[in-house]
Design a protein around this motif. Structure first.
Motif, short mmCIF file in Angstrom:
data_model
loop_
_atom_site.label_atom_id
_atom_site.label_comp_id
_atom_site.label_asym_id
_atom_site.label_seq_id
_atom_site.Cartn_x
_atom_site.Cartn_y
_atom_site.Cartn_z
N ALA A 47 0.84 -1.25 -0.17
CA ALA A 47 -0.09 0.06 -0.03
C ALA A 47 0.97 1.15 -0.12
CB ALA A 47 -0.73 -0.01 1.07
N THR A 48 0.38 2.19 -0.68
CA THR A 48 1.14 3.59 -0.78
C THR A 48 0.33 4.62 -1.01
OG1 THR A 48 3.15 4.50 -1.82
CG2 THR A 48 1.60 3.45 -3.15
N LEU A 49 0.68 5.59 -0.43
CA LEU A 49 -0.08 7.09 -0.59
C LEU A 49 0.61 7.69 -1.97
CD1 LEU A 49 -2.06 9.15 0.03
CD2 LEU A 49 -0.41 10.23 1.74
N LEU A 50 -0.31 8.05 -3.12
CA LEU A 50 0.44 8.65 -4.32
C LEU A 50 0.51 10.07 -3.96
CD1 LEU A 50 -1.75 6.97 -6.75
CD2 LEU A 50 0.62 6.34 -6.13
N THR A 51 1.57 10.67 -4.15
CA THR A 51 2.05 12.17 -4.02
C THR A 51 2.85 12.54 -4.97
OG1 THR A 51 2.51 13.66 -2.27
CG2 THR A 51 3.73 11.75 -2.30
N ALA A 137 14.45 13.34 -16.49
CA ALA A 137 13.93 12.93 -15.38
C ALA A 137 12.98 13.99 -14.70
CB ALA A 137 15.24 12.69 -14.31
N HIS A 138 13.21 15.19 -14.97
CA HIS A 138 12.25 16.34 -14.45
C HIS A 138 10.77 16.06 -15.10
CE1 HIS A 138 16.03 19.01 -13.51
NE2 HIS A 138 15.72 18.21 -12.64
N VAL A 139 11.02 15.81 -16.43
CA VAL A 139 9.77 15.49 -17.18
C VAL A 139 9.10 14.27 -16.58
CG1 VAL A 139 8.63 14.74 -19.35
CG2 VAL A 139 10.56 16.60 -19.32
N GLU A 140 9.79 13.10 -16.25
CA GLU A 140 9.00 12.07 -15.77
C GLU A 140 8.46 12.23 -14.17
OE1 GLU A 140 7.49 8.25 -15.53
OE2 GLU A 140 8.58 9.30 -17.34
N ASP A 141 9.07 13.14 -13.45
CA ASP A 141 8.60 13.59 -12.28
C ASP A 141 7.17 14.20 -12.36
OD1 ASP A 141 10.90 12.79 -10.75
OD2 ASP A 141 11.75 14.89 -10.73
N ARG A 142 7.06 14.83 -13.35
CA ARG A 142 5.57 15.23 -13.83
C ARG A 142 4.46 14.21 -14.31
NH1 ARG A 142 9.29 18.79 -13.03
NH2 ARG A 142 9.01 20.86 -12.44
N THR A 143 4.85 12.94 -14.20
CA THR A 143 3.91 11.90 -14.50
C THR A 143 3.82 10.80 -13.47
OG1 THR A 143 4.59 12.26 -16.84
CG2 THR A 143 3.57 9.96 -16.22
N ILE A 144 2.74 10.66 -12.92
CA ILE A 144 2.60 10.02 -11.76
C ILE A 144 2.04 8.60 -12.28
CG2 ILE A 144 1.33 9.31 -9.67
CD1 ILE A 144 3.04 12.19 -9.55
N ARG A 145 2.85 7.48 -11.93
CA ARG A 145 2.73 6.08 -12.41
C ARG A 145 2.08 5.12 -11.29
NH1 ARG A 145 4.31 5.34 -17.88
NH2 ARG A 145 5.59 7.11 -18.73
N ALA A 146 1.59 3.96 -11.77
CA ALA A 146 1.31 3.17 -10.49
C ALA A 146 2.84 2.16 -10.35
CB ALA A 146 0.25 2.25 -11.15
N PRO A 147 3.06 2.39 -9.10
CA PRO A 147 4.42 1.64 -8.65
C PRO A 147 4.03 0.09 -8.66
CG PRO A 147 3.41 2.34 -6.61
CD PRO A 147 2.63 3.07 -7.94
N PHE A 148 2.94 -0.43 -8.57
CA PHE A 148 2.80 -1.94 -8.77
C PHE A 148 1.27 -2.03 -9.01
CE2 PHE A 148 2.63 -0.04 -4.30
CZ PHE A 148 1.30 -0.36 -3.94
N ASP A 149 1.07 -3.43 -9.34
CA ASP A 149 -0.65 -3.59 -9.58
C ASP A 149 -1.21 -3.59 -8.33
OD1 ASP A 149 0.42 -4.56 -11.87
OD2 ASP A 149 -0.03 -6.61 -11.51
N ALA A 161 -6.01 21.63 -10.35
CA ALA A 161 -5.44 21.90 -9.12
C ALA A 161 -3.95 22.12 -8.65
CB ALA A 161 -5.93 20.95 -7.99
N LEU A 162 -3.38 23.14 -8.09
CA LEU A 162 -2.07 23.04 -7.82
C LEU A 162 -1.70 22.22 -6.75
CD1 LEU A 162 0.66 24.49 -8.54
CD2 LEU A 162 0.17 26.10 -6.97
N ILE A 163 -0.84 21.07 -6.78
CA ILE A 163 -0.52 20.44 -5.86
C ILE A 163 1.11 20.31 -5.59
CG2 ILE A 163 -2.42 18.77 -5.97
CD1 ILE A 163 -0.55 16.78 -7.35
N ALA A 164 1.57 19.99 -4.15
CA ALA A 164 2.77 20.20 -3.88
C ALA A 164 3.30 18.87 -3.33
CB ALA A 164 3.14 21.23 -2.95
N PRO A 165 4.80 18.70 -3.36
CA PRO A 165 5.06 17.36 -2.55
C PRO A 165 4.48 16.98 -1.24
CG PRO A 165 6.81 18.64 -3.57
CD PRO A 165 5.80 19.30 -3.61
N GLY A 166 3.98 16.03 -1.31
CA GLY A 166 3.40 15.53 0.16
C GLY A 166 1.86 15.58 0.03
N ASP A 167 1.34 16.42 -0.92
CA ASP A 167 -0.21 16.30 -0.93
C ASP A 167 -0.73 15.08 -1.35
OD1 ASP A 167 -0.02 19.03 -0.22
OD2 ASP A 167 -0.29 19.83 -2.21
N PRO A 168 -1.84 14.46 -0.75
CA PRO A 168 -2.12 13.25 -1.20
C PRO A 168 -3.02 13.28 -2.48
CG PRO A 168 -3.51 14.02 0.68
CD PRO A 168 -2.19 15.07 0.56
N ILE A 169 -2.81 12.34 -3.33
CA ILE A 169 -3.76 12.22 -4.43
C ILE A 169 -4.78 11.13 -4.50
CG2 ILE A 169 -3.47 11.52 -7.01
CD1 ILE A 169 -0.53 12.68 -7.03
#
Length: 339
Positions: A47-51, A137-149, A161-169
């Protein structure tokens, strides 16, 4: 006449009272399993919190609440126009450095330029390659991918919306396998080992029994409660179990086969237990050491062996050496059973 009525009728040989009629059971083996009950909590296998890693505006959302997603799927995009422009410029510089190195190598072959100049051009090419990797890598940081099934939860952000590091998605959880964490007294620690089967139920699904196995044990005992935490893995392919559910867990430890006697054969005396064993139609009282008890049966650890006969009815009044008459099984019996 009174004296004659009070006397016991003589035995068949006239030497004493007649043999007492008893019902016996031939000792056999039964399977016994130590059961440990505990309460546990269901947890996702992963389990993970996407941010996000950067502060930026959301430009695209590609998942539905509660949907199944696969590892690598794009879930959300942030505004990356500036970074993509930088990436294009970096790739152009890389192409220029590649062409420059090719020219320098040709000129060096003709001895027009020195090897030092070729090495400098090669170094500039390596710098350009590193720059492309950094901007990518900076471009990839702006794409949120699923880390696992897994199954994604409820999203907490909206498009634009404007989000920042640590904000829950949203949260992502793999619940095809459930981890069940529970505690047991440390004195039962010796019964636990990886691979030990368990059964789990929950009040929310009263008609379902889930089976699993112990996966691991904590590396220390809680010094306050004197308990140790164990973790079991439960197959949850139907995804009916959800993280956070309270689980009632039953451990099936130390399966074994031992002699067993009906509980009716036991005669307690203080803290001890005795049975009457019949040998050649003669009674012999023996103390036995009991193991676990199941409905109607008692495990015997010591005192009687498989194949011996123990009295289940008619043991009252018998002493060592008493003569007995063994009644046939109930299905064959035609006379009154002893009481």
């Amino acid at each position: 006449m009174l004296t004659a009525c009070s006397e016991s009728p003589p035995s068949s040989d006239g030497s004493g009272p007649p043999p007492k009629k008893v019902v016996v059971h031939t000792v056999g083996e039964r399977e016994f399993v130590d059961r440990i009950e505990a309460l546990g909590t269901a947890r996702a296998n992963e389990a993970t919190l996407l941010t996000p890693n950067v502060a930026e505006k959301i430009t695209d959302i590609r998942f539905r609440d509660g949907a199944q997603v696969n590892k690598g799927d794009i879930l959300l995009r942030l505004d990356d126009r500036s970074e993509r422009a930088e990436l294009a410029a970096a790739r152009a510089r890389l192409s220029e450095r590649q062409d420059a190195l090719a020219r320098a190598q040709d000129l060096a072959a003709q001895r027009v330029v020195s090897e030092a100049e070729v090495d400098l051009t090669r170094s500039e090419l390596a710098t350009a390659e590193a720059e492309v990797e950094a901007v990518a890598a900076h471009v990839e940081d702006r794409t949120i991918r699923a880390p696992f099934d897994g199954v994604i939860g409820l999203r907490t952000v909206s498009l634009g919306a404007l989000i920042a590091p640590g904000d829950p998605i949203a949260t992502l959880a793999d619940i095809d396998t459930i981890k069940a964490d529970f505690t047991i007294p440390a004195r039962r620690y010796s019964l636990l080992q990886p691979g030990l089967p368990i059964r789990a139920t929950t009040a929310g699904l009263p008609d379902r029994v889930y089976e699993g196995t112990i996966d691991s044990l904590d590396n220390e005992v809680d010094p306050v409660t004197r308990t140790i935490t164990a973790r079991a893995l439960i197959d949850n392919k139907g995804r009916a179990l959800r993280p956070g559910m309270l689980l009632e867990i039953e451990l099936l430890a130390e399966r074994r086969r031992n002699p067993a006697v009906p509980e009716a054969a036991l005669m307690p005396r203080g803290d001890a237990h005795f049975v009457v064993v019949i040998i050649d139609n003669t009674a012999e009282q023996r103390e036995v050491r009991l193991g676990m008890r199941t409905p109607g049966w008692a495990e015997i650890l010591d005192g009687v062996a498989v194949g011996e006969q123990v009295v289940t009815r008619g043991a009252q009044g018998l002493s060592d050496g008493s003569a007995v008459e063994i009644l046939p099984p109930l299905s064959e019996r035609t006379q009154t059973e002893p009481r």
